[in-house]
Write a protein that holds these residues in place. Structure first.
Motif, PDB file in Angstrom:
ATOM      1  N   ASP A  78      53.553  -7.084  74.294  1.00 49.38           N
ATOM      2  CA  ASP A  78      53.250  -7.009  72.868  1.00 49.38           C
ATOM      3  C   ASP A  78      54.340  -7.680  72.035  1.00 49.38           C
ATOM      4  O   ASP A  78      54.060  -8.371  71.058  1.00 49.38           O
ATOM      5  CB  ASP A  78      53.088  -5.540  72.434  1.00 49.38           C
ATOM      6  CG  ASP A  78      51.837  -4.911  73.026  1.00 49.38           C
ATOM      7  OD1 ASP A  78      50.929  -5.672  73.422  1.00 49.38           O
ATOM      8  OD2 ASP A  78      51.773  -3.673  73.103  1.00 49.38           O
ATOM      9  N   TRP A 145      53.978  -2.809  60.396  1.00 52.40           N
ATOM     10  CA  TRP A 145      53.894  -2.481  61.826  1.00 52.40           C
ATOM     11  C   TRP A 145      55.309  -2.365  62.370  1.00 52.40           C
ATOM     12  O   TRP A 145      56.266  -2.874  61.779  1.00 52.40           O
ATOM     13  CB  TRP A 145      53.060  -3.502  62.611  1.00 52.40           C
ATOM     14  CG  TRP A 145      53.427  -4.937  62.448  1.00 52.40           C
ATOM     15  CD1 TRP A 145      52.875  -5.828  61.579  1.00 52.40           C
ATOM     16  CD2 TRP A 145      54.435  -5.672  63.173  1.00 52.40           C
ATOM     17  NE1 TRP A 145      53.453  -7.067  61.716  1.00 52.40           N
ATOM     18  CE2 TRP A 145      54.413  -7.001  62.682  1.00 52.40           C
ATOM     19  CE3 TRP A 145      55.349  -5.344  64.169  1.00 52.40           C
ATOM     20  CZ2 TRP A 145      55.267  -7.996  63.154  1.00 52.40           C
ATOM     21  CZ3 TRP A 145      56.205  -6.337  64.648  1.00 52.40           C
ATOM     22  CH2 TRP A 145      56.158  -7.645  64.145  1.00 52.40           C
ATOM     23  N   ARG A 287      52.379   1.159  61.545  1.00 52.88           N
ATOM     24  CA  ARG A 287      51.567   1.209  62.768  1.00 52.88           C
ATOM     25  C   ARG A 287      52.464   0.841  63.939  1.00 52.88           C
ATOM     26  O   ARG A 287      52.975  -0.271  64.002  1.00 52.88           O
ATOM     27  CB  ARG A 287      50.380   0.247  62.665  1.00 52.88           C
ATOM     28  CG  ARG A 287      49.503   0.486  61.448  1.00 52.88           C
ATOM     29  CD  ARG A 287      48.347  -0.478  61.399  1.00 52.88           C
ATOM     30  NE  ARG A 287      48.776  -1.879  61.441  1.00 52.88           N
ATOM     31  CZ  ARG A 287      49.216  -2.561  60.392  1.00 52.88           C
ATOM     32  NH1 ARG A 287      49.286  -1.984  59.194  1.00 52.88           N
ATOM     33  NH2 ARG A 287      49.574  -3.813  60.515  1.00 52.88           N
ATOM     34  N   ILE A 289      53.213  -0.489  67.293  1.00 57.68           N
ATOM     35  CA  ILE A 289      52.503  -1.427  68.169  1.00 57.68           C
ATOM     36  C   ILE A 289      52.448  -0.869  69.587  1.00 57.68           C
ATOM     37  O   ILE A 289      53.405  -0.269  70.074  1.00 57.68           O
ATOM     38  CB  ILE A 289      53.212  -2.797  68.151  1.00 57.68           C
ATOM     39  CG1 ILE A 289      53.182  -3.389  66.743  1.00 57.68           C
ATOM     40  CG2 ILE A 289      52.601  -3.765  69.158  1.00 57.68           C
ATOM     41  CD1 ILE A 289      51.813  -3.566  66.156  1.00 57.68           C
ATOM     42  N   GLY A 290      51.304  -1.083  70.237  1.00 56.75           N
ATOM     43  CA  GLY A 290      51.143  -0.664  71.624  1.00 56.75           C
ATOM     44  C   GLY A 290      50.478   0.695  71.770  1.00 56.75           C
ATOM     45  O   GLY A 290      50.156   1.100  72.873  1.00 56.75           O
ATOM     46  N   LEU A 291      50.265   1.402  70.660  1.00 59.96           N
ATOM     47  CA  LEU A 291      49.582   2.694  70.734  1.00 59.96           C
ATOM     48  C   LEU A 291      48.103   2.504  70.388  1.00 59.96           C
ATOM     49  O   LEU A 291      47.749   1.601  69.640  1.00 59.96           O
ATOM     50  CB  LEU A 291      50.214   3.690  69.752  1.00 59.96           C
ATOM     51  CG  LEU A 291      51.670   4.096  70.036  1.00 59.96           C
ATOM     52  CD1 LEU A 291      52.124   5.144  69.029  1.00 59.96           C
ATOM     53  CD2 LEU A 291      51.830   4.636  71.449  1.00 59.96           C
ATOM     54  N   PHE A 293      44.491   3.025  68.493  1.00 54.06           N
ATOM     55  CA  PHE A 293      44.361   2.993  67.033  1.00 54.06           C
ATOM     56  C   PHE A 293      44.359   4.366  66.384  1.00 54.06           C
ATOM     57  O   PHE A 293      44.751   4.513  65.238  1.00 54.06           O
ATOM     58  CB  PHE A 293      43.148   2.142  66.607  1.00 54.06           C
ATOM     59  CG  PHE A 293      41.801   2.728  66.930  1.00 54.06           C
ATOM     60  CD1 PHE A 293      41.206   3.633  66.068  1.00 54.06           C
ATOM     61  CD2 PHE A 293      41.129   2.347  68.089  1.00 54.06           C
ATOM     62  CE1 PHE A 293      39.958   4.152  66.360  1.00 54.06           C
ATOM     63  CE2 PHE A 293      39.888   2.864  68.383  1.00 54.06           C
ATOM     64  CZ  PHE A 293      39.301   3.776  67.521  1.00 54.06           C
ATOM     65  N   ALA A 296      48.304   5.306  66.252  1.00 55.61           N
ATOM     66  CA  ALA A 296      49.329   4.314  65.912  1.00 55.61           C
ATOM     67  C   ALA A 296      50.062   4.611  64.602  1.00 55.61           C
ATOM     68  O   ALA A 296      51.248   4.327  64.473  1.00 55.61           O
ATOM     69  CB  ALA A 296      48.695   2.927  65.857  1.00 55.61           C
ATOM     70  N   THR A 297      49.363   5.198  63.619  1.00 51.60           N
ATOM     71  CA  THR A 297      49.961   5.330  62.293  1.00 51.60           C
ATOM     72  C   THR A 297      50.965   6.479  62.235  1.00 51.60           C
ATOM     73  O   THR A 297      50.663   7.592  62.654  1.00 51.60           O
ATOM     74  CB  THR A 297      48.844   5.527  61.248  1.00 51.60           C
ATOM     75  OG1 THR A 297      47.921   4.457  61.377  1.00 51.60           O
ATOM     76  CG2 THR A 297      49.399   5.536  59.836  1.00 51.60           C
TER      77      THR A 297
END
Lengths: 323, 209
Positions: A78, A145, A287, A289-291, A293, A296-297
């Motif tokens: 990522d 992000w 967010r 990254i890599g989680l 959706f 992620a937040t």
């Protein structure tokens, strides 16, 4: 650490670099034809997102007390396939597609401005100048992000001491590579090239500010700012200039690329601050990254969570005004 | 095959093609393959689908004027417009769910503070009456003239959609240019066509006299 001896690989088996690069060019052409066949590269990216990265040479590192503990490191894939490096294009995947053209050897960094004497350092000398540390830092992009990246380098302060700035130097400016032959993004967006970033001297001397040569235990991939960049973890990512060729010490605040483009959105300081959003979108959350959706937040932290170490740099300053 | 059968077959194909953007998102969602920033992948996927379908819907009238033999394309306009609205709803849902977590106060603060959300929301609101009056019954009830006047709102909705796109990209980024040019051409085609028609009938007038 086990280092494989060079003699283990017969020289006849080593692919010449030109053949390797030609192969890549061929594959790129083949991929492009495939894209045309499908009738839109948006579709092809959805069908077969390009997520491959060539492995690069290893770096030997020592652990650092300044490294974050307890954070889950973002997958290497990522970090190397989703980032901003506008010299190579404005889309997140563009740096991966285009940055391989950049030549990172030979590479020199020139130091001038308010210094005892103008100096130039070769990249390999810089690499050997101090022991390389592994520092796991959170990385927060102004686009909301974030990632967790194990960088490799040493404190920028070591480099500044080597550069011997004069007492009159109050700021440091980083200018990065501008090469029209290898950087298609220079034609895509009309930033004030070459990319320029800067720090106040006390910010640059802070031990967290890292002169960075690698990540994940290896040399920086081109798309992540090879061969040398800075990482300033308590500021938005665009403050961390990549592929640096020129460092200048100044008495006045240097101009910076995004501030030139949109001063109302991107301030000189650009410390991570959930309470100040000058951008069209909110900075309250990010967010990771890599989680997936639905997970992620997460909330953003003042100074990206490095407030204990860096807040005193800004004591008495109105951070809504000096955003 | 009768023309009628062919048309229904084509309609089925177009329907499936319109479902493709959603299908791909769902497929990749199940494969956990939505890329490093899945929320953005979903948001952009639904947003682009909305804009593209709006533009395709707006292309039908000019294409029919240029090539009379393609007049039957009108039979696809309602479906395409409704799909544009469908993706617009999904796009709105990503904002309401993934970005705001269904917090009404966050959304209200956002809508009033952020112009790109305001203009995007306007674009969706403008599509709403068009979707609701897309039935034959509604056309009859409203009368052709009033129905056509109402459905001109699609022009404003599409313009709002493109402005929404320009306002979310970083300053200096020109990625929205392509769709902006296409939309501008399609919108300009309408008065241009009307002007041409007026001139033609004007030129013929003396002959008739």
């Amino acid at each position: 650490m086990l280092i494989k001896k060079a003699a283990d690989i017969p020289s006849s088996e080593i692919t010449p670099q030109s053949a390797y690069l030609n192969r890549r060019t061929f594959m790129r052409g083949a991929a492009a034809m495939g894209i045309l066949g499908l009738g839109g590269d948006g579709i092809s990216k959805l069908v077969a997102p390009r997520r491959t990265v060539a492995a690069d040479s290893k770096l030997t590192t020592v652990p650092s007390p300044l490294s974050d503990k307890g954070e889950t490191v973002t997958p290497f894939q990522d970090v190397t396939s989703y980032n901003n490096f506008y010299e190579f294009g404005v889309e997140k995947g563009d740096p991966l597609h285009n940055a391989w053209r950049m030549k990172t050897r030979p590479w020199t960094v020139t130091v001038d401005g308010l210094v005892k004497a103008k100096k130039t350092a070769g990249i390999d000398d810089l690499l050997k100048y101090r022991p390389l540390e592994e520092r796991i830092y959170r990385h927060r992009c102004v686009e909301a992000w974030s990632m967790v990246i194990p960088w490799v380098g040493y404190s920028l302060s070591e480099f500044i001491n080597w550069a011997e700035p004069l007492p009159s130097a109050k700021y440091i400016q980083f200018l990065t590579l501008e090469d029209t032959k290898t950087m298609p993004g220079l034609y895509q967006i009309n930033l004030n090239w070459p990319y320029s970033e800067g720090l106040r001297m006390d910010e640059a001397m802070h031990p967290l500010a890292l002169l960075t040569f690698g990540m994940y235990g290896q040399v920086l991939p081109n798309q992540d700012g090879a061969p040398v960049r800075v990482v300033v973890p308590w500021k938005y990512g665009f403050k961390s200039a990549k592929s640096i060729v020129h460092v200048r010490f100044t008495a006045k605040q240097p101009h910076t690329a995004w501030n030139d483009e949109a001063p109302q959105e991107y301030g000189f300081y650009s410390n991570v601050n959930p309470d100040v959003d000058r951008t069209p979108w909110s900075q309250k959350t990010e967010r990771r990254i890599g989680l997936p959706f639905w997970k992620a937040t997460q909330p953003s932290q003042m100074f990206n969570g490095y407030g204990d170490q860096v807040a005193q740099l800004y004591a008495g300053m109105d951070l809504k005004k000096f955003f | 095959m009768t023309p009628q059968r062919l048309l229904s077959l084509l309609k089925g194909v177009v329907f499936l093609v319109c479902l493709l953007p959603l299908g791909l998102l769902v497929l990749h969602g199940f494969q956990n393959n939505l890329g490093p920033d899945p929320i953005v992948t979903i948001t952009h996927g639904t947003g682009f689908a909305t804009l593209r379908l709006l533009v395709i819907t707006l292309a039908i009238s000019p294409v029919r004027h240029l090539w009379v033999r393609l007049s039957w394309l009108i039979r696809f306009r309602r479906m395409l417009g409704l799909f544009a609205f469908f993706y617009g709803c999904l796009h709105l849902l990503t904002y309401v769910w993934l970005f705001s977590g269904f917090h009404l106060s966050t959304m209200i603060a956002d809508i009033t503070k952020r112009r790109f959300i305001m203009v995007g929301f306007t674009a969706w609101i403008l599509m709403l009456p068009l979707a609701l009056t897309s039935t034959k019954w509604a056309i009859k009830k409203l009368g052709g003239k009033r129905w056509r006047a109402l459905h001109r709102l699609i022009y404003i909705s599409a313009i709002c959609g493109v402005i929404h796109y320009w306002w979310i990209v970083k300053p200096g980024v020109r990625t929205p240019m392509k769709i902006t040019v296409v939309l501008a051409v399609l919108l300009a085609a309408r008065p241009a066509w009307a002007l041409l028609q007026a001139r033609r009938s004007g030129a013929r007038a003396p002959e008739r006299a």
